[in-house]
Every structure is written in C-alpha cells, then in structure tokens.
Design a protein around this motif. Structure first.
Motif, PDB file in Angstrom:
ATOM      1  N   PHE A 142      40.934  32.928  41.883  1.00 35.65           N
ATOM      2  CA  PHE A 142      42.270  32.183  41.685  1.00 35.65           C
ATOM      3  C   PHE A 142      43.293  32.437  42.217  1.00 35.65           C
ATOM      4  CE2 PHE A 142      40.415  31.803  36.867  1.00 35.65           C
ATOM      5  CZ  PHE A 142      39.739  30.703  37.326  1.00 35.65           C
ATOM      6  N   PHE A 194      44.664  35.909  42.593  1.00 36.78           N
ATOM      7  CA  PHE A 194      45.345  37.102  41.915  1.00 36.78           C
ATOM      8  C   PHE A 194      45.013  38.536  42.559  1.00 36.78           C
ATOM      9  CE2 PHE A 194      46.618  33.791  39.305  1.00 36.78           C
ATOM     10  CZ  PHE A 194      47.872  34.009  38.652  1.00 36.78           C
ATOM     11  N   ILE A 206      43.533  46.489  39.794  1.00 40.04           N
ATOM     12  CA  ILE A 206      44.881  47.286  39.913  1.00 40.04           C
ATOM     13  C   ILE A 206      44.845  48.316  38.567  1.00 40.04           C
ATOM     14  CG2 ILE A 206      47.376  47.414  39.184  1.00 40.04           C
ATOM     15  CD1 ILE A 206      47.271  44.450  40.451  1.00 40.04           C
ATOM     16  N   LEU A 240      30.214  35.442  36.590  1.00 37.43           N
ATOM     17  CA  LEU A 240      31.430  34.431  35.678  1.00 37.43           C
ATOM     18  C   LEU A 240      31.810  33.673  37.085  1.00 37.43           C
ATOM     19  CD1 LEU A 240      33.309  37.104  33.942  1.00 37.43           C
ATOM     20  CD2 LEU A 240      31.464  35.641  33.116  1.00 37.43           C
ATOM     21  N   HIS A 270      46.080  37.329  29.827  1.00 30.95           N
ATOM     22  CA  HIS A 270      44.545  38.040  29.934  1.00 30.95           C
ATOM     23  C   HIS A 270      44.977  39.506  29.852  1.00 30.95           C
ATOM     24  CE1 HIS A 270      40.921  38.664  31.489  1.00 30.95           C
ATOM     25  NE2 HIS A 270      41.190  39.387  32.569  1.00 30.95           N
ATOM     26  N   ILE A 271      45.862  40.120  30.610  1.00 26.85           N
ATOM     27  CA  ILE A 271      45.931  41.637  30.595  1.00 26.85           C
ATOM     28  C   ILE A 271      46.438  42.212  29.490  1.00 26.85           C
ATOM     29  CG2 ILE A 271      46.025  41.790  33.231  1.00 26.85           C
ATOM     30  CD1 ILE A 271      48.824  42.872  32.774  1.00 26.85           C
ATOM     31  N   LEU A 321      37.518  49.814  29.260  1.00 25.80           N
ATOM     32  CA  LEU A 321      36.414  49.562  30.248  1.00 25.80           C
ATOM     33  C   LEU A 321      36.653  49.997  31.591  1.00 25.80           C
ATOM     34  CD1 LEU A 321      36.237  45.587  29.323  1.00 25.80           C
ATOM     35  CD2 LEU A 321      35.238  47.507  27.964  1.00 25.80           C
ATOM     36  N   ARG A 339      36.198  48.979  34.951  1.00 25.22           N
ATOM     37  CA  ARG A 339      35.682  47.804  35.841  1.00 25.22           C
ATOM     38  C   ARG A 339      35.091  48.166  37.316  1.00 25.22           C
ATOM     39  NH1 ARG A 339      40.108  44.048  36.044  1.00 25.22           N
ATOM     40  NH2 ARG A 339      41.400  46.042  36.038  1.00 25.22           N
ATOM     41  N   VAL A 375      38.861  38.664  23.890  1.00 26.63           N
ATOM     42  CA  VAL A 375      38.802  37.489  24.754  1.00 26.63           C
ATOM     43  C   VAL A 375      38.645  36.423  23.943  1.00 26.63           C
ATOM     44  CG1 VAL A 375      37.399  36.490  26.190  1.00 26.63           C
ATOM     45  CG2 VAL A 375      37.901  38.722  26.599  1.00 26.63           C
ATOM     46  N   LEU A 379      39.526  32.979  30.023  1.00 21.24           N
ATOM     47  CA  LEU A 379      38.136  33.076  29.957  1.00 21.24           C
ATOM     48  C   LEU A 379      37.513  32.249  28.717  1.00 21.24           C
ATOM     49  CD1 LEU A 379      38.020  36.839  30.272  1.00 21.24           C
ATOM     50  CD2 LEU A 379      37.326  35.375  31.928  1.00 21.24           C
ATOM     51  N   VAL A 403      36.249  29.365  33.433  1.00 18.39           N
ATOM     52  CA  VAL A 403      35.259  30.507  33.655  1.00 18.39           C
ATOM     53  C   VAL A 403      34.044  30.063  33.007  1.00 18.39           C
ATOM     54  CG1 VAL A 403      34.836  32.854  33.890  1.00 18.39           C
ATOM     55  CG2 VAL A 403      36.898  32.124  34.422  1.00 18.39           C
TER      56      VAL A 403
HETATM   57  C1  HEM Z   1      36.511  35.195  36.309  1.00 14.04           C
HETATM   58  C2  HEM Z   1      36.767  36.224  35.198  1.00 14.04           C
HETATM   59  C3  HEM Z   1      37.974  37.108  35.207  1.00 14.04           C
HETATM   60  C4  HEM Z   1      39.094  37.163  35.949  1.00 14.04           C
HETATM   61  C5  HEM Z   1      39.542  36.096  37.050  1.00 14.04           C
HETATM   62  C6  HEM Z   1      40.025  38.130  35.690  1.00 14.04           C
HETATM   63  C7  HEM Z   1      41.067  38.486  36.338  1.00 14.04           C
HETATM   64  C8  HEM Z   1      41.802  39.704  36.018  1.00 14.04           C
HETATM   65  C9  HEM Z   1      43.185  39.849  36.681  1.00 14.04           C
HETATM   66  C10 HEM Z   1      43.873  39.181  37.818  1.00 14.04           C
HETATM   67  C11 HEM Z   1      43.633  41.138  36.253  1.00 14.04           C
HETATM   68  C12 HEM Z   1      44.743  42.062  36.836  1.00 14.04           C
HETATM   69  C13 HEM Z   1      44.562  43.047  37.638  1.00 14.04           C
HETATM   70  C14 HEM Z   1      44.341  44.452  37.132  1.00 14.04           C
HETATM   71  O1  HEM Z   1      45.285  44.525  36.134  1.00 14.04           O
HETATM   72  O2  HEM Z   1      43.519  45.080  37.435  1.00 14.04           O
HETATM   73  C15 HEM Z   1      42.670  41.592  35.316  1.00 14.04           C
HETATM   74  C16 HEM Z   1      42.687  42.579  34.502  1.00 14.04           C
HETATM   75  C17 HEM Z   1      41.751  42.975  33.662  1.00 14.04           C
HETATM   76  N1  HEM Z   1      40.748  42.182  33.283  1.00 14.04           N
HETATM   77 FE1  HEM Z   1      40.081  40.630  33.899  1.00 14.04          FE
HETATM   78  N2  HEM Z   1      39.414  38.793  35.014  1.00 14.04           N
HETATM   79  C18 HEM Z   1      37.981  38.302  34.399  1.00 14.04           C
HETATM   80  C19 HEM Z   1      37.310  38.822  33.722  1.00 14.04           C
HETATM   81  C20 HEM Z   1      37.113  39.661  32.654  1.00 14.04           C
HETATM   82  C21 HEM Z   1      36.482  39.997  31.491  1.00 14.04           C
HETATM   83  C22 HEM Z   1      35.116  39.458  31.297  1.00 14.04           C
HETATM   84  C23 HEM Z   1      36.847  41.330  31.111  1.00 14.04           C
HETATM   85  C24 HEM Z   1      36.348  42.056  29.837  1.00 14.04           C
HETATM   86  C25 HEM Z   1      35.590  41.609  29.132  1.00 14.04           C
HETATM   87  C26 HEM Z   1      38.259  41.699  31.884  1.00 14.04           C
HETATM   88  C27 HEM Z   1      38.980  42.798  31.523  1.00 14.04           C
HETATM   89  C28 HEM Z   1      39.912  43.162  32.364  1.00 14.04           C
HETATM   90  C29 HEM Z   1      40.667  44.266  31.848  1.00 14.04           C
HETATM   91  C30 HEM Z   1      40.268  45.378  31.102  1.00 14.04           C
HETATM   92  C31 HEM Z   1      41.805  44.366  32.894  1.00 14.04           C
HETATM   93  C32 HEM Z   1      42.703  45.561  32.982  1.00 14.04           C
HETATM   94  C33 HEM Z   1      43.951  45.169  31.945  1.00 14.04           C
HETATM   95  C34 HEM Z   1      45.049  46.404  31.860  1.00 14.04           C
HETATM   96  O3  HEM Z   1      44.566  47.537  31.863  1.00 14.04           O
HETATM   97  O4  HEM Z   1      46.198  46.061  32.074  1.00 14.04           O
HETATM   98  N3  HEM Z   1      38.429  40.633  32.759  1.00 14.04           N
HETATM   99  N4  HEM Z   1      41.607  40.569  35.339  1.00 14.04           N
END
Ligand code: HEM
Length: 503
Positions: free
Chosen positions: A167, A169, A173, A254, A331-332, A377, A379, A426, A442, A476
């Motif tokens: 997307f 971003f 991080i 995804l 999301h975050i 989690l 990642r 989620v 999501l 997604v």
């Molecule tokens: C296509 C699907 C997804 C996209 C585009 C996406 C995008 C993002 C983005 C842009 C960030 C911010 C960058 C960062 O903090 O590292 C983020 C953070 C995060 N995402 Fe996703 N994500 C996706 C799927 C998922 C899924 C399925 C999960 C868990 C079930 C998830 C869990 C997390 C977590 C744990 C963070 C860090 C949040 C934090 O600690 O502040 N993401 N994601």
C-alpha cells in the motif's frame, strides 16, 4: 533447577533473532514428504542458520519449519505429536469454527486458498534468504539436496520493496524487544507500565514467559532420546525438551488490492489528495514514512519534521485516550494497544485498587482491551509482487496485480498470541468499545456473528462527532496459510532420527 541458563544461540534458528534485512532475496519452498527416510536424511544435516551473530554477515540463510501434517508424514510417534499445542496439531484450516474466528470466511475461505487446505497443507517449509543475485544458485543447491525426500508443492517468491509494504507504508518498524539476556524479572503480578521488552519465553519455548511459566511443549523421558541429542528442560531437568529453543511459526499469504485501497480512499476523500493521504494514515496509525500519529511526547507529530527512525516507536496511547491523534481502531493501535495490565494512573494502593475495580472511567477504552504483553507477535514477513511504483499516482495502480505480504510471525503460543490478536483485535467488531468496524486494512467486511456490520471506520474529532467511513470494501484477502513448528536445531536433528518414531 538451573533457572538462568544462558540461551543456547547455536541451537536457535536465526530467524528468531534476525530479520536478515541485508539478505534482500528470499523464497519459501513448501514441500511434501515423498520418501520419509530420505526426507529424514536431509533434515539430519540440512544447513540451518543459527542465531549466533556472524561476522561478516552471512551471504545466505536457511530455515526449516514443519507442520503437524509434516510430522505425521515423517512418521513421528503419534503420542509425541499430541504433546504439541492443539492449534498446531489441528492446523490453521482445520475447522469451520477456527476459520470463523480468524476471519477466514467469504473471500478468505480456505476452500479457495492456493495452498494450506486439504491436500495442499504443506509438510515442510524451507525458508531461503540470500544476498542480491545469490538466491537462484542457493535455491538450486538446496533443491538438489532435498529432491530425494521431498516434492515441492508451492514456491512462494518474495520481492524486495525496500522496507515498504504494497500500500506504500514503511513496515517493519515496531517489534517486541526480546530479553535475550534474561534480565527481565519474571512477572507474577500486574505490570503498571507498558514495556516493549518481552520475556524470552513469549517467543522461545523452554524459557519462562510473561506469566513466569513455561509454555507447554513436548517433554520426553530420556529413554526416548538415547543419543542425548535434546537439551534438558529447565523446569523438569529429568526430561528431554523437544520444544526448547524452538517456537511456532504462523505463515499467511495476504493479497493486497492496492488499486482498490487507494481508489476507495480517493472516493471517501472526494478526490482531495491531501485528505486521501490523511485517511490512509488514520487507518494505519502511521504516515507513509512511518511517523506515528501519536508523537513520543504525546503531541501530534510535526508534519514537516523528517521522522527520526529511532523515535518512530517510542510512544504509547496514554496521552490520546479518545483517539484524536491515532484512531482507536487504526491498524497499529489494534495490533499493539501499548497498554499495561491496569489502566494508567498515579501510584499508591488506593489508586491501584480503584483502577483494578474499573472505576477509572477516563481510561475505559484501555480497560476494554486486554494487556498487550501477553499478545505480542514477532513479525518476519516479506512482500511479494511489485507493490505501487512510486512514479504512478496512487489511483493509477494497475488492477488485479498479484502483490501483498507473506505474513510470518513467531510465537510461543499460537492461541494466546496470533489467534487472539487475529480474532479479538483484527476481526473483533467491539475492540476498545468500537462498534460496526474491524481492522481497517484487514477486515473481510462481512457482518459479525451478531449480524452487526464490520465495514466502518471511525476517526474521532476534537470538535464534534466522529468522522465515520462506511461501506469499506475488502482490501486484503487470505490466499493461503499454515501453522508450523520452527524447532531448535538439536530438536530438528532429533526429529530426523528414528528415535522420534517411538517403539
Ligand atoms: C497485508 C496485510 C498487512 C499490512 C499491509 C500491514 C501493514 C502494517 C504497517 C504499515 C504497519 C506499521 C509499521 C510497523 O509498525 O512496523 C504494521 C504494523 C503491525 N502489524 Fe500489520 N499489516 C498487515 C497484516 C498484519 C497482520 C495479519 C497482523 C497480525 C495478525 C499484523 C500485525 C501487526 C503488528 C503487531 C504491527 C506492529 C504494531 C505496533 O507494535 O505498533 N499485521 N502493519
């Protein structure tokens, strides 16, 4: 009981410690066992990369993970298999109730997956990483080695989008900081402040977790490991620990509809490019460059200041209880509410009691969200496909492009970590007291079990009612997935021996 044994880094697969940013090429081979003896022979000496730091950095890395179907195909003793967690034994696509909880319904239904359901549940995943230009040769070498024992059912090829998800971003991080030195005291009472540090046992089996307990994992009598391959359990020194230094690995393919995402935001913003970007940032909780919407000081991030990477993760939502800077459902914020066991407040027994009893109405939202430290989690995902070419304007991305994320996370407890986050945070349409919405990136947008809609998104406003987006389409789609065990290296070698077949 030698509680504070140091971590055997040479036994831990390196993926637990490293994201391998310098290894920009990667592919994941999903294999079926075709000849159990030959498969075991390869697993017994597969060149798995450990978590010991290498200097210079390695040119390639390899990791091996197995599903419960894979353990069965390798003819591992059935009683040993049942000592793994229920979710792992059952598998991600095993039943309708799990699919509903995980949001794998409608377009996400496992029956439509490319892999991961029915006959296409992989047995083994071989994750290959290499420096630019080196993957093809590395992959050829490994395929030649494992060809006698395995047949390939799928090759997941990744793309290097330079740290940006499709997307647009910056991703990767925020990560939990794992307490490798085992300095974090084992917690048996409420933690009053959010901390990004997690006990080792939240991710690695065989070590104390945030409850101060050892997550259940297969322990064996020493007779079942006559060669003494396995480490002994810290909490049960008379048992061999098949879990120690291993973890569970969740993999989901995804697909991202980049065109659909930006077109929808453009529609919601009525063509206003600046508003379109702000709505997208509100959904993610960060701007495209990674800057959080809640600044470390609690002030909104300065639009003009370039983001300092070290500062990008040093914040909580305590100063933004209503979500005026970062919406509650972003999301975050859903994925990591950054809260402690009790809502914030002054020290002292009375204040603590007050908060424990839930009388602190100012932090009601926080109270509706479970403590974060039990649901972190690690990642390790990679992107696939081309993403958005920066030269295109957002609304001109070609439709139907195959692009997205191979979401990978490592956890000690699939149910308490991945499944909880995926279902309660989620998919949950009541997260933090919200209604009618699920994760803005999501969500599958189908009504929840109570028939309430989930296709909205609220952006609280300081001077009036929430700005409410409705009728969001699905951006997604899940195209595959499986639960794996990423064993410690000694455990992998043990599983390759005939001792693991039992009597
Ligand atoms: C296509 C699907 C997804 C996209 C585009 C996406 C995008 C993002 C983005 C842009 C960030 C911010 C960058 C960062 O903090 O590292 C983020 C953070 C995060 N995402 Fe996703 N994500 C996706 C799927 C998922 C899924 C399925 C999960 C868990 C079930 C998830 C869990 C997390 C977590 C744990 C963070 C860090 C949040 C934090 O600690 O502040 N993401 N994601």
């Amino acid at each position: 009981m030698s509680q504070n044994r140091s971590v055997e880094l040479d036994d831990v697969q390196g993926l637990m410690r490293f994201g391998y940013k310098h290894l920009t090429e990667a592919c994941f081979l999903l294999l079926h066992v075709k000849d159990p003896a030959a498969a075991r022979a390869w697993l017994a000496q597969a060149p798995v990369t450990s978590a010991v730091k290498a200097d210079p950095l390695p040119e390639t890395a390899l990791h091996v993970a197995l599903t419960s179907e894979g353990l069965r195909a390798l003819e591992v003793a059935p009683d040993l298999l049942t000592r793994f967690s229920d979710e792992f034994v059952a598998g991600m696509a095993s039943d309708a109730a799990r699919a509903r909880r995980l949001g794998d319904i409608g377009a996400n239904d496992p029956r439509g997956w490319k892999w991961g359901a029915g006959e296409r549940v992989p047995h083994v995943a071989v994750l290959l990483y290499a420096r630019s230009g080196r993957l093809a040769a590395w992959e050829q070498e490994i395929e030649a080695q494992c060809g006698a024992g395995f047949v390939r059912i799928e090759r997941l090829s990744t793309s290097d989008l330079h740290g940006v998800e499709p997307f647009g971003f910056v991703d990767g991080i925020s990560q939990p900081h794992i307490d490798w030195e085992r300095k974090r005291p084992v917690r048996d009472q409420d933690q009053l402040e959010y901390s990004n540090v997690s006990c080792l046992g939240e991710f690695l089996l065989g070590y104390p977790n945030e409850y101060g307990l050892y997550t259940p994992r297969p322990l064996l009598t020493p007779q079942r490991d006559p060669g003494g391959l396995l480490p002994r359990a810290e909490d049960a020194p008379d048992q061999a620990d098949l879990g120690r230094n291993g973890c569970y690995l969740v993999l989901r393919q995804l697909h991202q509809d980049v065109q659909g995402f930006w077109c929808e935001l453009d529609r919601q913003a009525e063509g206003n490019a600046d508003l379109r970007e702000r709505l997208a940032a509100a959904m993610v909780g960060r701007k495209k460059n990674g800057e959080p919407l809640v600044a470390p000081s609690g002030e909104p991030a300065d639009n003009d200041a370039p983001a300092q990477r070290s500062n990008l993760n040093n914040f909580t939502y305590e100063t933004d209880p209503r979500g005026l800077h970062c919406p509650l459902g972003a999301h975050i914020r859903r994925m990591n509410p950054r809260n402690a066991d009790l809502p914030g407040g002054p020290g002292g027994i009375l204040s603590r009691l007050w908060r424990m009893l839930g009388f602190n109405t100012a932090t009601l939202q926080q109270d509706l969200v479970a403590s974060t430290r039990f649901h972190r989690l690690l990642r390790r995902g990679r992107t696939f496909g081309a993403g958005v070419a920066p030269t295109l304007s957002a609304t001109q991305a070609s439709p139907g492009v195959e692009t997205g994320i191979y979401f990978i996370c490592l956890v000690a407890n699939i149910k308490r970590q991945f499944e909880f986050v995926q279902s309660a945070w989620v998919m949950g349409s009541k997260f933090a007291g919200l209604t009618g919405e699920s994760d803005p990136l999501l969500g599958h947008r189908l009504p929840d079990p109570g028939d309430s809609p989930t296709d909205g998104f609220s952006i609280p406003q300081a001077d009036g009612p929430d700005r409410r987006l409705t009728g969001l389409p699905q951006f997604v789609t899940v195209q595959g997935g499986a639960y794996f065990f990423l064993p410690g290296i000694r455990a992998l070698r043990y599983l390759a021996t005939t001792n693991s077949k039992g009597a």
